[in-house]
Design a protein around this motif. Structure first.
Motif, short mmCIF file in Angstrom:
data_model
loop_
_atom_site.label_atom_id
_atom_site.label_comp_id
_atom_site.label_asym_id
_atom_site.label_seq_id
_atom_site.Cartn_x
_atom_site.Cartn_y
_atom_site.Cartn_z
N GLN A 8 9.91 29.26 -37.72
CA GLN A 8 8.88 30.07 -37.07
C GLN A 8 7.97 30.70 -38.13
N LYS A 9 8.56 31.20 -39.17
CA LYS A 9 7.80 31.84 -40.25
C LYS A 9 6.96 30.81 -41.01
N LYS A 10 7.54 29.65 -41.29
CA LYS A 10 6.86 28.60 -42.06
C LYS A 10 5.61 28.10 -41.35
N TYR A 11 5.69 27.92 -40.01
CA TYR A 11 4.56 27.37 -39.26
C TYR A 11 3.81 28.43 -38.45
N SER A 12 4.16 29.67 -38.62
CA SER A 12 3.52 30.79 -37.91
C SER A 12 3.55 30.59 -36.39
N ILE A 13 4.71 30.24 -35.89
CA ILE A 13 4.88 30.03 -34.45
C ILE A 13 4.99 31.39 -33.78
N LYS A 14 4.22 31.59 -32.73
CA LYS A 14 4.22 32.86 -32.01
C LYS A 14 5.55 33.06 -31.29
N ASP A 15 5.91 34.34 -31.08
CA ASP A 15 7.15 34.67 -30.38
C ASP A 15 7.15 34.07 -28.97
N LYS A 16 5.99 34.12 -28.34
CA LYS A 16 5.87 33.59 -26.98
C LYS A 16 6.23 32.10 -26.95
N ASP A 17 5.68 31.34 -27.90
CA ASP A 17 5.94 29.90 -27.95
C ASP A 17 7.38 29.61 -28.35
N LEU A 18 7.94 30.43 -29.22
CA LEU A 18 9.34 30.25 -29.59
C LEU A 18 10.25 30.52 -28.39
N TYR A 19 9.90 31.52 -27.58
CA TYR A 19 10.64 31.81 -26.35
C TYR A 19 10.56 30.61 -25.40
N VAL A 20 9.37 30.07 -25.25
CA VAL A 20 9.17 28.91 -24.36
C VAL A 20 9.98 27.72 -24.86
N LEU A 21 9.94 27.47 -26.17
CA LEU A 21 10.71 26.37 -26.74
C LEU A 21 12.20 26.55 -26.51
N SER A 22 12.68 27.76 -26.69
CA SER A 22 14.10 28.05 -26.49
C SER A 22 14.49 27.85 -25.03
N SER A 45 4.57 19.08 -27.11
CA SER A 45 3.19 19.60 -27.04
C SER A 45 3.09 20.96 -27.71
N VAL A 46 4.12 21.79 -27.57
CA VAL A 46 4.10 23.11 -28.23
C VAL A 46 4.21 22.94 -29.74
N LEU A 47 5.11 22.07 -30.19
CA LEU A 47 5.30 21.87 -31.63
C LEU A 47 4.07 21.22 -32.27
N THR A 48 3.41 20.35 -31.54
CA THR A 48 2.21 19.68 -32.06
C THR A 48 1.09 20.69 -32.29
N LYS A 49 1.04 21.69 -31.47
CA LYS A 49 0.01 22.73 -31.61
C LYS A 49 0.09 23.41 -32.98
N TYR A 50 1.28 23.46 -33.56
CA TYR A 50 1.48 24.11 -34.85
C TYR A 50 1.58 23.12 -36.01
N ASN A 51 1.31 21.86 -35.76
CA ASN A 51 1.37 20.81 -36.77
C ASN A 51 2.71 20.79 -37.50
N VAL A 52 3.78 20.88 -36.74
CA VAL A 52 5.13 20.85 -37.31
C VAL A 52 5.42 19.43 -37.76
N GLY A 53 5.90 19.27 -38.99
CA GLY A 53 6.22 17.96 -39.53
C GLY A 53 7.39 17.32 -38.81
N MET A 54 7.56 16.01 -38.99
CA MET A 54 8.59 15.26 -38.27
C MET A 54 9.99 15.79 -38.57
N LEU A 55 10.30 16.00 -39.85
CA LEU A 55 11.63 16.49 -40.20
C LEU A 55 11.86 17.89 -39.65
#
Length: 187
Positions: A8-22, A45-55
């Motif tokens: 979350q810190k590395k990709y600056s994922i918002k708390d709201k999106d992390l809650y949704v992902l969980s 779709s949520v992870l793509t919004k933050y350009n999260v790498g494959m690994l």
């Protein structure tokens, strides 16, 4: 949990999106096969919004399955309607579009196979009808049978009787040999 917070810190994922992902990850455990596809599409779709790498996507999904981030009472109260947001419903529509495309492809393949089979049965019935009226397709059956054998060997090759006939005198009757060759090649 720490791994999830690091991502979350590395990709600056918002708390709201992390809650949704969980929450989606928890729903994934109890979903049917078709629903799992929709949920996976929403997670992606949520992870793509933050350009999260494959690994990191793989790490995130593993961390989400172990996490109970969505069970925090203050997060539930704050973000309970977030999982139904308009942004996430787009992924569901893509899933429906993909399903429709796949279904259409299967229908087209089914129709093509059915049409091909009906043509083969028409050809076989017309061949059987023509065979029932004449007992011998040729006057020299030895040449004919020799042509059938050679035709079977040439199946799938684009040669005609004139090209395949080795030399004059190869068979007693070249016309019967050619008839047999055509039959053997089309069997």
């Amino acid at each position: 949990m720490q791994e999830l917070l690091d991502i979350q810190k590395k990709y600056s994922i918002k708390d709201k999106d992390l809650y949704v992902l969980s929450k989606l990850s928890a729903d994934l455990k109890t979903s049917s096969l078709f629903e799992k596809e929709k949920v996976n599409a929403k997670i992606k779709s949520v992870l793509t919004k933050y350009n999260v790498g494959m690994l990191d996507k793989i790490k995130t999904i593993k961390a989400l399955t172990k996490s109970d981030y969505h069970n925090s009472p203050e997060l539930i109260e704050k973000y309970k309607d977030s999982e139904k947001s308009e942004e996430l419903n787009i992924a569901g529509k893509k899933g429906k579009q993909n399903f429709i495309i796949i279904a259409c492809v299967f229908v087209v393949i089914f129709l093509a196979v059915s049409l091909n089979n009906s043509k083969k049965s028409d050809n076989n019935s017309s061949y059987e009808n023509s065979n029932s009226t004449t007992q011998n397709p040729c006057s020299d059956m030895e040449s004919y049978n020799q042509g059938v054998k050679e035709g079977r060997l040439q199946r799938g090759v684009l040669t005609d009787c004139e090209t395949a006939y080795p030399y004059e005198g190869w068979a007693d009757n070249k016309e019967c040999w050619c008839e047999g060759f055509k039959k053997g090649k089309n069997e």
